[in-house]
Design an enzyme around this catalytic site. Structure first.
Site, PDB file in Angstrom:
ATOM      1  N   ASP A 433       0.819  -1.206   0.000  1.00 60.30           N
ATOM      2  CA  ASP A 433       0.000   0.000   0.000  1.00 60.30           C
ATOM      3  C   ASP A 433       0.857   1.262   0.000  1.00 60.30           C
ATOM      4  O   ASP A 433       1.901   1.325   0.661  1.00 60.30           O
ATOM      5  CB  ASP A 433      -0.893  -0.016   1.247  1.00 60.30           C
ATOM      6  N   GLU A 486       1.424  -0.504  -5.162  1.00 55.05           N
ATOM      7  CA  GLU A 486       0.504   0.584  -5.459  1.00 55.05           C
ATOM      8  C   GLU A 486       1.341   1.858  -5.483  1.00 55.05           C
ATOM      9  O   GLU A 486       1.594   2.475  -4.455  1.00 55.05           O
ATOM     10  CB  GLU A 486      -0.595   0.687  -4.399  1.00 55.05           C
TER      11      GLU A 486
END
Length: 765
Positions: A433, A486
């Site tokens: 993330d 990401e």
């Protein structure tokens, strides 16, 4: 008789200020007249009296309170003293325990300490944390925690009435505190009482704890992660020998706590005969509960398997205190959340995924952590895991703290944690993330709110080094897995190997494609002719990284609307646009990720507190969209041309990308290991086009593998009667062409049928 001990030593024990209580407490041999005499000391702050018990000799020795009312001592004349016990009298109650300070051998070796200090102990979770072990034939739990700046650390729990005076730990040379407590076992609830140099006390959950109490409680729980019997040996062996990027990867992204709740979990029969879970609440009802990992295995896995996805991606399941953080504010990186059950229950879920040929990807959050008092923040009374300078150590927008990647032990904590999920839970990939927030020192910071690196730049060099180390370690131990970034910026070589200077991921989310396509499909179709670049631009940079195309949870929250709400037009056009978008996505180079609810066209935004709007599946357009997703995944997985060369130039070729007047594009996808190819033609307007000519490289019959406008998917049922024969009409710089009917807002996927073509040629001859 007694062996003299300095009063200040006793005082330090009584006030819990001693960094090595073993120097004072427990058994100590002395030589007297050529004989070994043992002095045994114990500090029991709630005891009225104490005895040393020798079970084998069936004798007891009364202990005396010489220095302090609760500091006990006795002398025993014996050559050996092992596995003795203490009888403690507390009011009217007696209890017999083994003395923790009789077990002196450190669990951590010098080599463990060396590796941890340099940040290279890849399986440090096997040493730090809480482990049920057996020492000298006595069962118990070994505790170890890193808190180098603490004045003292104790283990507290139900077993000692959360009294930090009772089980004081010993500090090692590197700041790791340890203690073996006999007769504890799996299921023990505990924390660490950490006292800083000023005497302030913090009660902390175990950073390496494998299980925590369900929120709002915060204690760690001793568990045995090796107690589960795995059944996925074939899957694991096959994965180890597989190059994942050469295979289809279509990911169903799920938040386990809001996919479905237990309040309305019974299947319902829908008009078309399908069985789907139905729930009609928009938010969690009073009395509703989360489904357990085992219940989710029974309901979620068959659903995903029927849809045809290859992987399930779970939004963070590491322990987190606040449901509304979606799991992205982690306090227990080594503990799967207790919201849905035990670690063994989650292992069962992963095992069942593998039994159904579904891989498991876990969202992993190494970029920041919350400020909750029981977590990592200010862990030992200092900025241990985070930076002390808030310009580097805090994400004010998120209210979280940033890991100090320059610190070896912190980097070790995270690298080992990534490995841990693959090792203990058999997951098949991580999606990391917010990588951009890690890589840039000025991320979401105004001028003056950040400091440069040593070269005057904005790049977080330590974070980049950490990511390289993490990926190198993962792929060294577990070939065949996925590490997905990401990452939303132009940082170079994110998905390139570390040995050429890359960050080492094997996939990167293509955020540019996502924004371009959502912008494009949000336009009135008439205006799309002026924005053909939105469709084509991604191929200019496609080969710079190994990209994953993702329509994720971030695109359906915070007022952004769900996918269907972004699209203009009447209801029919909205569903047609969605089918067209999904088919373009699945035929475009790159692996795929789709967030739950997008597969059936949920109108409302994702609500973390409620269920998906399953009741929509009683309506035909939503049911048919779901059926289209099943067909799309089937087509994608059955055609190697659509996945074997996602990242190689020969795998993609434009036929025509310049017909912006009609908002039509056509392209070829080619298989790596054969001469097979498929042709995709997209019409991004509601205007159908008859006799639309498309150039193709070979003559023959082109079967219509997929038509997003088919009646069974809710379309107008325009098409090409199953396929078209080529004509010797050179077009689009190709020797042959086919005359197609392009339905409105549609994607066609066609493939040369070599068998039918050869049969026709043979008949002609």
């Amino acid at each position: 008789m007694s062996m003299t001990i300095a009063p200040d030593q006793v005082e330090r024990i009584v006030w819990n200020q001693h960094q090595d209580p073993f120097e004072v407490l427990g058994p100590h041999p002395i030589e007297r007249d050529g004989k070994t005499v043992w002095v045994v000391r114990a500090y029991q702050p709630t005891a009225d009296a104490a005895w040393v018990v020798l079970p084998e000799q069936r004798t007891e020795y009364p202990m005396q309170s010489i220095y302090h009312p609760h500091f006990f001592e006795c002398t025993i004349e014996t050559s050996e003293l092992s596995n003795y016990q203490l009888r403690i009298k507390e009011g009217d109650h007696d209890r017999i325990i083994y003395d923790p300070y009789a077990f002196r051998s450190p669990f951590l070796t010098d080599f463990d300490v060396h590796l941890f200090s340099e940040g290279n102990h890849h399986r440090i979770y096997e040493k730090l944390g809480a482990h049920a072990v057996q020492v000298d034939d006595v069962k118990g739990v070994y505790f170890a925690v890193w808190a180098p700046n603490a004045r003292s650390v104790s283990v507290i729990g139900d077993f000692n009435y959360w009294d930090g005076r009772k089980d004081q730990m010993r500090r090692g040379s590197t700041g790791v505190w340890e203690l073996f407590i006999p007769e504890l076992g799996v299921g023990t609830h505990y924390k660490y009482e950490v006292k800083n140099q000023d005497g302030h006390i913090y009660e902390k959950s175990d950073p390496y704890g494998f299980q925590q109490e369900a929120r709002p409680k915060t204690a760690s729980i001793v568990t045995d992660l090796d107690s589960y019997t795995w059944q996925d040996q074939d899957w694991m062996e096959r994965r180890r020998n597989t190059e994942p990027l050469a295979h289809p990867i279509s990911v169903y992204e799920v938040h386990l706590g809001s996919w479905l709740h237990g309040s309305s979990a019974e299947p319902a029969q829908l008009p078309n005969g399908d069985t789907e879970p139905v729930v009609t609440v928009s938010e969690l009802k009073p009395g509703a509960r989360f489904l357990t990992y085992r219940e989710l295995a029974e309901k979620l896995i068959p659903y995903v398997k029927d849809l045809g996805f290859t992987h399930i991606e779970l939004m963070p399941i590491a322990e987190h205190p606040f449901d509304g953080s979606w799991g992205y504010q982690v306090v227990g990186h080594y503990a799967c959340t207790s919201r849905y059950g035990t670690p063994q229950d989650f292992m069962y879920f992963v095992d069942q995924c593998h039994a159904n040929d579904i891989g498991v990807i876990v969202d992993w959050v190494p970029g920041h952590f919350p400020k909750d008092g029981h977590g990592l923040a200010f862990f030992d009374g200092t900025h241990l895991y985070e930076h002390s300078d808030s310009r580097r150590g805090e994400h004010k927008e998120w209210g979280t703290l940033v890991f100090n990647y320059a610190r070896h032990e912190v980097r070790n904590y995270l690298v080992s944690n990534a490995l841990f999920w693959f090792d203990k839970y058999h997951i098949d990939g991580i999606r990391v993330d917010a990588v951009a927030s890690m890589l840039y020192l000025d991320y979401c910071r105004e001028p003056g709110e950040w400091v440069t690196n040593q070269y005057g730049g904005r790049e977080n060099i330590e974070a980049a080094d950490f990511l390289r180390q993490m990926n190198h370690v993962i792929f060294s131990y577990f070939p065949g897995v996925l590490s997905i970034a990401e990452e939303s910026t132009s940082w170079p070589m994110v998905s390139w190997p570390t040995y050429v200077g890359g960050l080492g991921f094997n996939l990167k989310w293509n955020m540019g494609w996502m924004h371009d396509m959502l912008d494009y499909f949000s336009m009135d179709p008439w205006f799309r002719q002026f924005h053909q670049n939105n469709v084509t631009f991604s191929m200019w940079y496609n080969h710079s990284e190994n990209f994953m195309l993702a329509l994720s949870h971030d695109e359906v929250v915070h007022g952004k609307s769900n996918i269907i709400g972004k699209i203009p037009g009447d209801e029919w056009q909205k569903f047609a646009n969605m089918r067209c978008l999904y088919a373009f996505m699945f035929t475009h180079p790159g692996k795929k990720t789709l967030f739950m609810s997008m597969e059936f066209g949920q109108w409302s935004e994702w609500n973390v507190w409620g269920d998906l709007d399953w009741q929509l599946l009683q309506f035909e357009p939503h049911r048919k969209l779901k059926r289209f997703m099943e067909a799309l995944n089937t087509t994608y997985r059955s055609e190697p041309a659509l996945y074997t060369q996602d990242f190689a130039e020969p795998g993609f070729e434009w036929i025509d990308c310049s017909d912006n007047r009609h908002s039509v594009v056509a392209f070829i996808r080619r298989d790596k290991d054969s001469d097979e190819f498929v042709v995709t033609v997209c019409n991004f307007t509601p205007q159908p086009h008859s006799h639309y000519r498309v150039g193709v490289p070979e003559a023959g019959f082109y079967t219509e593998l997929l038509n997003s406008d088919a009646r069974e998917y809710g379309g107008s049922n325009m098409g090409n009667l199953g396929g078209k024969w080529t004509e010797e009409w050179s077009y689009h710089s190709r020797p042959y062409s086919i005359d197609l009917c392009l339905p409105p807002l549609s994607t066609l996927v066609l493939k040369l049928d070599r068998v039918k073509t050869q049969a026709a040629l043979k008949a002609q001859s």
